[in-house]
Design an enzyme around this catalytic site. Structure first.
Site, mmCIF file in Angstrom:
data_model
loop_
_atom_site.group_PDB
_atom_site.id
_atom_site.type_symbol
_atom_site.label_atom_id
_atom_site.label_comp_id
_atom_site.label_asym_id
_atom_site.label_seq_id
_atom_site.Cartn_x
_atom_site.Cartn_y
_atom_site.Cartn_z
ATOM 1 N N TYR A 32 0.983 -0.775 0.253
ATOM 2 C CA TYR A 32 0.495 0.008 -0.030
ATOM 3 C C TYR A 32 0.640 0.608 -0.548
ATOM 4 O O TYR A 32 2.210 1.459 -0.085
ATOM 5 C CB TYR A 32 -0.622 -0.453 0.555
ATOM 6 C CG TYR A 32 -0.272 0.182 2.776
ATOM 7 C CD1 TYR A 32 0.906 -0.723 3.081
ATOM 8 C CD2 TYR A 32 -0.357 1.317 3.090
ATOM 9 C CE1 TYR A 32 1.282 -0.088 4.638
ATOM 10 C CE2 TYR A 32 -0.221 1.561 4.243
ATOM 11 C CZ TYR A 32 0.704 1.543 4.755
ATOM 12 O OH TYR A 32 1.396 1.309 6.211
ATOM 13 N N ARG A 51 8.050 4.522 -5.078
ATOM 14 C CA ARG A 51 7.947 3.061 -3.593
ATOM 15 C C ARG A 51 7.162 2.131 -3.621
ATOM 16 O O ARG A 51 7.607 0.689 -3.912
ATOM 17 C CB ARG A 51 7.888 3.786 -2.344
ATOM 18 C CG ARG A 51 7.879 3.390 -1.162
ATOM 19 C CD ARG A 51 8.428 3.863 0.089
ATOM 20 N NE ARG A 51 6.900 3.980 0.291
ATOM 21 C CZ ARG A 51 6.149 4.963 1.424
ATOM 22 N NH1 ARG A 51 7.514 5.128 1.577
ATOM 23 N NH2 ARG A 51 5.507 5.748 0.992
ATOM 24 N N ARG A 99 -7.460 -20.957 -0.848
ATOM 25 C CA ARG A 99 -6.414 -20.617 0.449
ATOM 26 C C ARG A 99 -5.592 -21.183 0.606
ATOM 27 O O ARG A 99 -5.598 -22.864 1.034
ATOM 28 C CB ARG A 99 -7.064 -20.680 1.981
ATOM 29 C CG ARG A 99 -7.025 -20.114 2.351
ATOM 30 C CD ARG A 99 -6.753 -20.242 4.213
ATOM 31 N NE ARG A 99 -6.561 -19.649 5.670
ATOM 32 C CZ ARG A 99 -4.907 -20.121 5.932
ATOM 33 N NH1 ARG A 99 -4.194 -21.808 4.844
ATOM 34 N NH2 ARG A 99 -3.911 -19.342 6.472
ATOM 35 N N HIS A 101 -0.755 -20.935 0.226
ATOM 36 C CA HIS A 101 0.228 -19.722 0.638
ATOM 37 C C HIS A 101 0.501 -19.393 -0.680
ATOM 38 O O HIS A 101 0.588 -18.812 -0.627
ATOM 39 C CB HIS A 101 1.236 -20.118 1.975
ATOM 40 C CG HIS A 101 0.287 -20.464 3.384
ATOM 41 N ND1 HIS A 101 -0.385 -20.595 3.496
ATOM 42 C CD2 HIS A 101 1.682 -19.998 3.670
ATOM 43 C CE1 HIS A 101 -0.304 -21.013 4.752
ATOM 44 N NE2 HIS A 101 -0.055 -20.245 5.684
ATOM 45 N N LYS A 146 6.417 -2.085 1.922
ATOM 46 C CA LYS A 146 5.580 -0.778 2.165
ATOM 47 C C LYS A 146 3.827 -1.940 2.679
ATOM 48 O O LYS A 146 3.219 -2.438 1.802
ATOM 49 C CB LYS A 146 4.680 -0.135 1.937
ATOM 50 C CG LYS A 146 3.753 0.607 2.498
ATOM 51 C CD LYS A 146 4.227 2.576 2.418
ATOM 52 C CE LYS A 146 3.156 3.013 2.894
ATOM 53 N NZ LYS A 146 3.246 3.809 4.790
ATOM 54 N N GLU A 178 13.643 2.719 12.982
ATOM 55 C CA GLU A 178 12.773 3.481 12.716
ATOM 56 C C GLU A 178 11.763 3.038 13.657
ATOM 57 O O GLU A 178 11.575 3.049 15.130
ATOM 58 C CB GLU A 178 11.996 3.689 11.324
ATOM 59 C CG GLU A 178 11.215 2.549 11.157
ATOM 60 C CD GLU A 178 10.863 1.552 9.729
ATOM 61 O OE1 GLU A 178 10.562 2.869 9.154
ATOM 62 O OE2 GLU A 178 10.461 0.592 9.839
ATOM 63 N N LEU A 202 11.289 0.992 6.578
ATOM 64 C CA LEU A 202 10.838 2.089 4.869
ATOM 65 C C LEU A 202 11.220 3.237 4.759
ATOM 66 O O LEU A 202 12.053 3.840 5.465
ATOM 67 C CB LEU A 202 9.261 2.144 5.546
ATOM 68 C CG LEU A 202 8.449 2.413 4.625
ATOM 69 C CD1 LEU A 202 7.883 1.398 3.688
ATOM 70 C CD2 LEU A 202 7.360 3.378 4.444
HETATM 71 N N1 PMP Z 1 8.012 3.755 8.585
HETATM 72 C C1 PMP Z 1 7.453 3.512 8.427
HETATM 73 C C2 PMP Z 1 7.018 2.312 9.276
HETATM 74 C C3 PMP Z 1 5.350 3.283 8.387
HETATM 75 O O1 PMP Z 1 4.916 2.691 8.207
HETATM 76 C C4 PMP Z 1 5.917 5.238 7.616
HETATM 77 C C5 PMP Z 1 4.651 5.802 7.879
HETATM 78 N N2 PMP Z 1 4.079 5.437 5.584
HETATM 79 C C6 PMP Z 1 7.213 5.666 7.541
HETATM 80 C C7 PMP Z 1 8.882 5.185 7.904
HETATM 81 C C8 PMP Z 1 6.970 6.694 6.714
HETATM 82 O O2 PMP Z 1 7.115 6.656 5.270
HETATM 83 P P1 PMP Z 1 6.549 8.105 4.336
HETATM 84 O O3 PMP Z 1 8.030 9.397 4.972
HETATM 85 O O4 PMP Z 1 6.559 7.780 3.415
HETATM 86 O O5 PMP Z 1 5.406 8.561 5.389
#
Ligand code: PMP
Length: 288
Positions: A32, A51, A99, A101, A146, A178, A202
């Site tokens: 997403y 991304r 269903r 995997h 993501k 993060e 991310l």
């Molecule tokens: N890390 C994670 C795990 C996130 O969910 C997000 C939010 N999407 C971010 C970092 C920040 O990403 P962005 O600046 O693209 O929103």
């Protein structure tokens, strides 16, 4: 009632239906994006779509649309949304199938686009900063994807809700990764630091904007691993995301960060970010 896009149709949200055998529902088998929209202009659309492509590559799912098609579909939802400033959520799953995997033999992805109400960070959060907690990062080793499978992030984020805090910062093997839904920056000795992009975080679109602004502002910065001890003794800690923008962390696990107030470099970056955002909104800078 918001208007959404689902598999070729534009329709009211309450009429949007997916089969219960959708792999997004059964396995969280999808990816997403969340894209902020200011004055009906999607912010950094090209980066979000890039991304999305790398997330799709990461889960071995073909992109159902070209960037031009995505832009058109997103534009249709943005045009129908109630307010000028909002967000767009888009999700692609591996579609419905037995269903099992293993991937279905024939994959028909589910594509869903939903307008989101975008609430800018409350002024008191910007003024006073926010409180966060830390937790061991127990997610998988492809945090650069993501993925809609967000159960670890959901549980980690809830820890901070339970503690009355805004975010959970994640530590893996003694180093900062993060936040549960944000990237993290640290200031030490006047130097802005962030962990380099890797499979452990991310690659945030806002992270890139902040680094670009740091470059433009002549703020010394470096990308390198940040230890837990460096995080705890930092002069400033920031979190960044598309919805939080840039926020100062002023309390970390109940302890003040430095003097417990947003620091001078945060104030500079926050102002630069707001300037940049407003410039993009007025269309003076190419919004990419
Ligand atoms: N890390 C994670 C795990 C996130 O969910 C997000 C939010 N999407 C971010 C970092 C920040 O990403 P962005 O600046 O693209 O929103």
């Amino acid at each position: 009632m918001p208007t959404v896009y689902l598999n070729g149709q534009i329709l009211p949200l309450e009429e949007a239906r997916i089969p219960v055998m959708d792999r997004g529902f059964l396995f969280g088998d999808g990816v997403y994006e969340v894209i902020p929209v200011y004055s009906r202009r999607p912010f950094r659309l090209r980066e979000h779509l890039a991304r999305l492509q790398s997330s799709l590559d990461g889960i071995r799912l073909g992109n159902p649309h070209t960037p031009e098609e995505w832009e058109d579909l997103i534009g249709q939802i943005v045009a129908r949304a109630e307010s000028e400033d909002q967000g767009v959520y888009l999700q692609v799953t591996r579609g419905a199938g037995p269903r099992d995997h293993a991937f279905p033999k024939v994959v028909r992805p589910t594509v869903f686009i939903l307008p989101l109400i975008l609430t800018p960070p409350a002024p008191e959060w910007v003024e006073r900063g926010v409180a966060v907690i830390t937790a061991p990062d127990n997610r998988w080793l492809r945090c650069d994807i993501k993925a809609t499978a967000l159960l670890p992030n959901v549980l980690l984020r809830q820890l901070s809700v339970d503690a009355g805090c805004t975010e959970t910062l994640l530590l893996r093997d003694g180093f900062l990764a993060e936040g549960s839904a944000s990237n993290v920056f640290v200031v030490r000795d006047g130097l802005l630091l962030a962990p380099p992009k890797s499979n452990l975080m991310l690659p945030g679109v806002t992270y890139d904007v902040v680094l670009e602004l740091a470059r433009a502002q002549g703020i010394d910065h470096a990308l390198r691993p940040i230890s837990e001890a460096e995080l705890r003794s930092a002069a400033e800690v920031w979190i960044t995301s598309s919805t939080k923008e840039v926020l100062a962390v002023t309390t970390l696990d109940g302890q003040p960060v430095a003097d417990g107030r947003p620091g001078p470099l945060f104030r500079r970056m926050h102002a630069a970010y707001q300037d940049y955002k407003h410039t993009v909104m007025r269309g003076k800078v190419r919004n990419e």
